[in-house]
Design an enzyme around this catalytic site. Structure first.
Site, mmCIF file in Angstrom:
data_model
loop_
_atom_site.group_PDB
_atom_site.id
_atom_site.type_symbol
_atom_site.label_atom_id
_atom_site.label_comp_id
_atom_site.label_asym_id
_atom_site.label_seq_id
_atom_site.Cartn_x
_atom_site.Cartn_y
_atom_site.Cartn_z
ATOM 1 N N ALA A 190 0.862 -1.183 0.000
ATOM 2 C CA ALA A 190 0.000 0.000 0.000
ATOM 3 C C ALA A 190 0.897 1.231 0.000
ATOM 4 C CB ALA A 190 -0.928 0.006 1.213
ATOM 5 N N CYS A 226 -5.428 1.207 -9.446
ATOM 6 C CA CYS A 226 -4.700 0.942 -8.202
ATOM 7 C C CYS A 226 -5.691 0.761 -7.046
ATOM 8 C CB CYS A 226 -3.749 2.088 -7.891
ATOM 9 S SG CYS A 226 -2.836 1.833 -6.348
ATOM 10 N N GLY A 271 1.865 -12.901 -11.109
ATOM 11 C CA GLY A 271 2.377 -14.194 -10.674
ATOM 12 C C GLY A 271 3.301 -14.895 -11.636
ATOM 13 N N GLY A 300 2.016 -11.245 -7.065
ATOM 14 C CA GLY A 300 2.793 -12.464 -6.912
ATOM 15 C C GLY A 300 2.005 -13.709 -7.291
#
Length: 301
Positions: free
Chosen positions: A68, A129, A243, A216
Site C-alpha cells: 500500500a 490501483c 504471478g 505475486g
C-alpha cells in the site's frame, strides 16, 4: 524467435518489467533493461508531486507481496528528467519504454500523456490501483469514467495507449468494453488484488493503510482468467501480468491470449529473471516445434 510487435512497436522479446517494481528511477529502469527485459515500465507518474501512504507499506508473503505504497510520485516534470537521461541507452539496447500514468480526472491524464509522449513507446493508463488516495481507485471500476479518460488520452497522443485493468470488479468485460469503445489500443491485465493482512499479536492490520494490493503467485489464476476473458471478447493485444516467475507461467498467459507479459514481484528475488523466463520460453517453443505467435490464444481452440 522471441521478437514480437504490438501496435506497430517492435520488441526484442515479450517479457517486460511491470509498473511499480524497480521503475522509480532512471537508474533502476536501466538496470532492468540490462538484465534482459524487452521493455521497462515506469512506476505510475502523476501530474504533480504526490505523497504515498505512511509506513508500513509492504507485507511479504509466500511468493507474494501486499503493498500500500499509495502511488507516490515526484510529478511528471521531475520524472521526465530521469527518463531523458536513460532513453538513449534504452534505444541502444533495443529496450522499449512503457510510461505508466495516472491522474484524478480526464484533464490530468491528458496533460501527463502529452508531456511523456515524445519519450514513450507505449503509454499505459493506470486506472486501477486498489490502494490509491482519491478518485483513481474507483476509475477502473466505473465504465463511464474509464471511457472518458481513455477517449481523452487517445485523441491527445499518437503513440499506442494501453489501459491497465483491475480485477476488483464484478464484471471486467464491462470496464474493458468501455475502454474498447474509446478506441484504446490494448489491455494490460491485471493490476493487484485488494487484500488485507492482520498482525495477530498487535491484533490490527499490518499496513498503515489497512488495505493493500496483492501481487505475486497468489494472483496468477485471476490474471489468467481475466486475460482469457479479454481474448474471448476483444481483438486487441493483451499484456498479461500477475504471478509470473518462470517461462512456464508466461506460456500459460500466452496460451490464454496474452501477446506479451510483465514481471513484477519475481524481480525482487532475482534481477536476472527476464533472461531465465525468455530462455524457458525458447526451450518450450523448440520442444513443441511452435512459434510464439502460434501459441497466443491456443488454449481457446
Amino acid at each position: 524467435m522471441l521478437n514480437i510487435e504490438l501496435c506497430g512497436v517492435k520488441f526484442k522479446n515479450p517479457v517486460f518489467l511491470a509498473s511499480g517494481i524497480m521503475g522509480s528511477t532512471g537508474k533502476s529502469l536501466l538496470k532492468m533493461a540490462k538484465c534482459g527485459a524487452g521493455a521497462v515500465t515506469t512506476k505510475s507518474i502523476s501530474l504533480n508531486e504526490r505523497e504515498g501512504h505512511k509506513n508500513p507499506t509492504i507485507v511479504e508473503l509466500d511468493d507474494s507481496l501486499l503493498n500500500a505504497i499509495g502511488l507516490c510520485s515526484p510529478g511528471v516534470d521531475e520524472f521526465l528528467e530521469e527518463i531523458k537521461e536513460i532513453k538513449s541507452y534504452l534505444n541502444k539496447m533495443n529496450t522499449k519504454l512503457i510510461v505508466s500514468i495516472f491522474g484524478e480526472n480526464e484533464e490530468e491524464f491528458k496533460e501527463i500523456a502529452k508531456k511523456v509522449e515524445h519519450l514513450a513507446d507505449i503509454i499505459e493508463l493506470n486506472i486501477s490501483c486498489p490502494h490509491a488516495k482519491g478518485v483513481n481507485k474507483i476509475i477502473g471500476q466505473n465504465p463511464d469514467l474509464t471511457y472518458s479518460i481513455c477517449k481523452e488520452v487517445k485523441k491527445s497522443v499518437k503513440v499506442p495507449v494501453f489501459v491497465k485493468l483491475t480485477p476488483n470488479v464484478t464484471d471486467v468485460i464491462e470496464i474493458a468494453s468501455a475502454a474498447n469503445d474509446a478506441k484504446i489500443d490494448g489491455f494490460t491485465a491485471i493490476n493487484t488484488v485488494r487484500g488485507l493482512a492482520i498482525d495477530i499479536k498487535a491484533k490490527k492490520p499490518i499496513l498503515a493503510n489497512k488495505f493493500g494490493g496483492l501481487s505475486g503467485k497468489a494472483i496468477k489464476p485471476i490474471g489468467l482468467r481475466v486475460v482469457y476473458e479479454l481474448y474471448e471478447n476483444f481483438n486487441k493485444p493483451i499484456i498479461g501480468v500477475g504471478g509470473i516467475f518462470s517461462g512456464y507461467d508466461a506460456i500459460e498467459y500466452f496460451l490464454a491470449g496474452a501477446s506479451a507479459v510483465q514481471v513484477g514481484t519475481a524481480v525482487l528475488k532475482d534481477y536476472e529473471i527476464f533472461k531465465k523466463i525468455n530462455k524457458e520460453i525458447e526451450e518450450y517453443l523448440l520442444e513443441e516445434n511452435l512459434t510464439l505467435k502460434d501459441i497466443v490464444g491456443l488454449a481457446h481452440e
